[in-house]
Write an enzyme that holds these catalytic residues in place. Structure first.
Site, PDB file in Angstrom:
ATOM      1  N   SER A  24       0.831  -1.203   0.000  1.00 13.66           N
ATOM      2  CA  SER A  24       0.000   0.000   0.000  1.00 13.66           C
ATOM      3  C   SER A  24       0.862   1.247   0.000  1.00 13.66           C
ATOM      4  O   SER A  24       1.682   1.455   0.912  1.00 13.66           O
ATOM      5  CB  SER A  24      -0.901   0.016   1.233  1.00 13.66           C
ATOM      6  OG  SER A  24      -1.541   1.271   1.350  1.00 13.66           O
ATOM      7  N   HIS A  79      -1.143  -1.159  -4.381  1.00 14.24           N
ATOM      8  CA  HIS A  79      -2.415  -0.777  -3.772  1.00 14.24           C
ATOM      9  C   HIS A  79      -2.426   0.734  -3.557  1.00 14.24           C
ATOM     10  O   HIS A  79      -1.537   1.288  -2.901  1.00 14.24           O
ATOM     11  CB  HIS A  79      -2.602  -1.512  -2.445  1.00 14.24           C
ATOM     12  CG  HIS A  79      -3.994  -1.435  -1.915  1.00 14.24           C
ATOM     13  ND1 HIS A  79      -5.039  -2.153  -2.447  1.00 14.24           N
ATOM     14  CD2 HIS A  79      -4.517  -0.703  -0.897  1.00 14.24           C
ATOM     15  CE1 HIS A  79      -6.143  -1.886  -1.778  1.00 14.24           C
ATOM     16  NE2 HIS A  79      -5.853  -0.996  -0.831  1.00 14.24           N
ATOM     17  N   ASP A 109      -4.529   3.777  -2.152  1.00 19.69           N
ATOM     18  CA  ASP A 109      -5.619   4.164  -1.257  1.00 19.69           C
ATOM     19  C   ASP A 109      -6.038   5.611  -1.492  1.00 19.69           C
ATOM     20  O   ASP A 109      -5.224   6.535  -1.383  1.00 19.69           O
ATOM     21  CB  ASP A 109      -5.177   4.015   0.198  1.00 19.69           C
ATOM     22  CG  ASP A 109      -5.081   2.556   0.611  1.00 19.69           C
ATOM     23  OD1 ASP A 109      -6.085   1.836   0.464  1.00 19.69           O
ATOM     24  OD2 ASP A 109      -4.002   2.142   1.072  1.00 19.69           O
ATOM     25  N   MET A 113      -8.550   8.513  -0.136  1.00 21.83           N
ATOM     26  CA  MET A 113      -9.399   8.931   0.979  1.00 21.83           C
ATOM     27  C   MET A 113      -9.792  10.394   0.782  1.00 21.83           C
ATOM     28  O   MET A 113      -8.992  11.208   0.315  1.00 21.83           O
ATOM     29  CB  MET A 113      -8.656   8.764   2.307  1.00 21.83           C
ATOM     30  CG  MET A 113      -8.142   7.356   2.549  1.00 21.83           C
ATOM     31  SD  MET A 113      -7.284   7.217   4.138  1.00 21.83           S
ATOM     32  CE  MET A 113      -6.622   5.556   4.010  1.00 21.83           C
ATOM     33  N   HIS A 135      -8.272   1.626  -4.418  1.00 13.67           N
ATOM     34  CA  HIS A 135      -9.287   1.437  -3.372  1.00 13.67           C
ATOM     35  C   HIS A 135      -9.875   2.808  -3.052  1.00 13.67           C
ATOM     36  O   HIS A 135      -9.216   3.653  -2.432  1.00 13.67           O
ATOM     37  CB  HIS A 135      -8.624   0.805  -2.147  1.00 13.67           C
ATOM     38  CG  HIS A 135      -9.510   0.710  -0.953  1.00 13.67           C
ATOM     39  ND1 HIS A 135      -9.021   0.444   0.311  1.00 13.67           N
ATOM     40  CD2 HIS A 135     -10.861   0.843  -0.798  1.00 13.67           C
ATOM     41  CE1 HIS A 135     -10.009   0.416   1.176  1.00 13.67           C
ATOM     42  NE2 HIS A 135     -11.130   0.665   0.524  1.00 13.67           N
ATOM     43  N   MET A 177     -12.026   5.142  -1.065  1.00 17.31           N
ATOM     44  CA  MET A 177     -12.711   5.413   0.197  1.00 17.31           C
ATOM     45  C   MET A 177     -13.260   6.820   0.104  1.00 17.31           C
ATOM     46  O   MET A 177     -12.802   7.748   0.793  1.00 17.31           O
ATOM     47  CB  MET A 177     -11.735   5.248   1.371  1.00 17.31           C
ATOM     48  CG  MET A 177     -11.350   3.808   1.637  1.00 17.31           C
ATOM     49  SD  MET A 177      -9.955   3.616   2.786  1.00 17.31           S
ATOM     50  CE  MET A 177      -8.578   3.700   1.626  1.00 17.31           C
ATOM     51  N   MET A 197     -11.873  -5.368   4.710  1.00 15.24           N
ATOM     52  CA  MET A 197     -11.062  -4.535   5.581  1.00 15.24           C
ATOM     53  C   MET A 197     -10.890  -5.237   6.929  1.00 15.24           C
ATOM     54  O   MET A 197     -11.872  -5.683   7.532  1.00 15.24           O
ATOM     55  CB  MET A 197     -11.711  -3.171   5.797  1.00 15.24           C
ATOM     56  CG  MET A 197     -11.846  -2.326   4.539  1.00 15.24           C
ATOM     57  SD  MET A 197     -10.250  -1.961   3.763  1.00 15.24           S
ATOM     58  CE  MET A 197      -9.433  -1.032   5.080  1.00 15.24           C
ATOM     59  N   GLY A 239      -9.380   4.411   6.872  1.00 13.49           N
ATOM     60  CA  GLY A 239      -9.103   5.823   7.110  1.00 13.49           C
ATOM     61  C   GLY A 239      -7.662   6.131   7.468  1.00 13.49           C
ATOM     62  O   GLY A 239      -7.197   7.235   7.211  1.00 13.49           O
ATOM     63  N   PHE A 240      -6.936   5.174   8.039  1.00 12.33           N
ATOM     64  CA  PHE A 240      -5.566   5.426   8.458  1.00 12.33           C
ATOM     65  C   PHE A 240      -4.715   4.173   8.275  1.00 12.33           C
ATOM     66  O   PHE A 240      -5.207   3.054   8.434  1.00 12.33           O
ATOM     67  CB  PHE A 240      -5.501   5.847   9.940  1.00 12.33           C
ATOM     68  CG  PHE A 240      -6.168   7.158  10.231  1.00 12.33           C
ATOM     69  CD1 PHE A 240      -5.479   8.348  10.057  1.00 12.33           C
ATOM     70  CD2 PHE A 240      -7.483   7.202  10.640  1.00 12.33           C
ATOM     71  CE1 PHE A 240      -6.095   9.564  10.307  1.00 12.33           C
ATOM     72  CE2 PHE A 240      -8.116   8.409  10.893  1.00 12.33           C
ATOM     73  CZ  PHE A 240      -7.419   9.602  10.725  1.00 12.33           C
ATOM     74  N   GLY A 241      -3.450   4.357   7.961  1.00  7.70           N
ATOM     75  CA  GLY A 241      -2.517   3.255   7.916  1.00  7.70           C
ATOM     76  C   GLY A 241      -1.980   2.942   9.300  1.00  7.70           C
ATOM     77  O   GLY A 241      -2.165   3.716  10.249  1.00  7.70           O
ATOM     78  N   ASP A 251      -7.143  -6.241   3.710  1.00 10.47           N
ATOM     79  CA  ASP A 251      -6.385  -5.002   3.872  1.00 10.47           C
ATOM     80  C   ASP A 251      -6.520  -4.503   5.305  1.00 10.47           C
ATOM     81  O   ASP A 251      -7.631  -4.241   5.775  1.00 10.47           O
ATOM     82  CB  ASP A 251      -6.926  -3.958   2.891  1.00 10.47           C
ATOM     83  CG  ASP A 251      -6.211  -2.618   2.987  1.00 10.47           C
ATOM     84  OD1 ASP A 251      -5.235  -2.496   3.747  1.00 10.47           O
ATOM     85  OD2 ASP A 251      -6.633  -1.675   2.278  1.00 10.47           O
ATOM     86  N   GLY A 290      -3.454  -4.024   8.708  1.00  9.89           N
ATOM     87  CA  GLY A 290      -2.684  -4.644   9.777  1.00  9.89           C
ATOM     88  C   GLY A 290      -2.064  -5.981   9.417  1.00  9.89           C
ATOM     89  O   GLY A 290      -1.653  -6.726  10.311  1.00  9.89           O
ATOM     90  N   GLY A 304       1.018  -2.362   4.154  1.00  9.27           N
ATOM     91  CA  GLY A 304       1.602  -1.037   4.041  1.00  9.27           C
ATOM     92  C   GLY A 304       2.835  -0.888   4.896  1.00  9.27           C
ATOM     93  O   GLY A 304       3.965  -1.046   4.435  1.00  9.27           O
ATOM     94  N   SER A 305       2.634  -0.614   6.173  1.00  4.09           N
ATOM     95  CA  SER A 305       3.769  -0.399   7.068  1.00  4.09           C
ATOM     96  C   SER A 305       4.637  -1.644   7.191  1.00  4.09           C
ATOM     97  O   SER A 305       5.854  -1.546   7.354  1.00  4.09           O
ATOM     98  CB  SER A 305       3.272   0.045   8.450  1.00  4.09           C
ATOM     99  OG  SER A 305       2.365  -0.898   8.996  1.00  4.09           O
TER     100      SER A 305
END
Length: 234
Positions: free
Chosen positions: A13, A38, A40, A42, A71, A73, A142, A147-149, A180, A182, A202-203
């Protein structure tokens, strides 16, 4: 979009990438083994954050030798779909809560030349799939609130992944099941065992700087989880 059950795709991501050198980041994760990028989007309306739009998608397209997995959002969603299709998206997914007419939005994605995905939040009921699964190329679940990574994986989503896998298998169609939120090596085995075949990270990919190692570890864990599940007696 083939071989749903014979692959384990990893989609880094960009939300966790270094935006100051986004093109380089795209090239780096693809070189490290990413199967998708990916992307994102928002809008600070449907979700409480504001990220990137079609111009950024168009800017990274020359670096993306794998599909761009957009994606959305955002709410309302329909107006942005042709813009992202023109900007180079291969897959466009949206949330049912953001569409006035889900089937019409799916048709709009397909008519724009992209694969269509529907995104279910942790609390979105699976009944929304009842009348549209046969129109989809991808279902994205999800495993965090959007809304947040950098959020922690919600364990209660695992039975939901299993339930969607059963629906996809019963349909007989090649539909990807993406998860998607965590996702990292220490939970990817459970996600793979539950039936996912495409993992957004992502992270877990970008934060350590060792992209090949991170992607490989997530993929290996997810495949191990799938193999352990398939080896169990029915």
């Amino acid at each position: 979009m083939q071989n749903t059950r014979n692959a384990m795709r990893i989609a880094p991501s960009l939300l966790s990438a270094n935006f100051a050198r986004l093109g380089e980041e795209v090239s780096a994760v693809i070189e490290a083994g990413a199967d998708l990028i990916h992307f994102d989007v928002m809008d600070n309306h449907y979700v409480p954050n504001l990220t990137i739009g079609p111009l950024v998608c168009e800017a990274i397209k020359p670096y993306a030798t794998v599909p761009i997995d957009v994606h959305l959002m955002v709410k309302p969603v329909d107006a942005l779909i042709p813009m992202f299709a023109h900007a180079g998206a291969s897959i466009i997914s949206f949330h049912p809560e953001a569409s006035e007419h889900i089937d019409r939005t799916i048709r709009l994605i397909r008519d724009s030349g992209c694969k269509a995905g529907l995104v279910l939040n942790p609390a979105t009921p699976l009944g929304v799939l009842d009348h549209v699964l046969d129109q989809l190329d991808l279902v994205l679940l999800m495993s965090v609130s959007p809304g947040f990574g950098g959020q922690s994986f919600i364990e209660s989503v695992l039975p939901k992944i299993e339930a969607v896998r059963r629906r996809i298998d019963a349909s007989g169609r090649e539909i990807w099941l993406e998860v998607d939120g965590g996702v990292k090596p220490d939970n990817a085995a459970r996600v793979g065992a539950a039936g996912a075949d495409t993992l957004v990270a992502g992270s877990a990919v970008f934060n350590g700087g060792r992209y090949r190692e991170a992607i490989g570890a997530i993929r290996a864990a997810a495949l191990q989880g799938r193999e352990s599940m398939e080896g169990r007696p029915a």
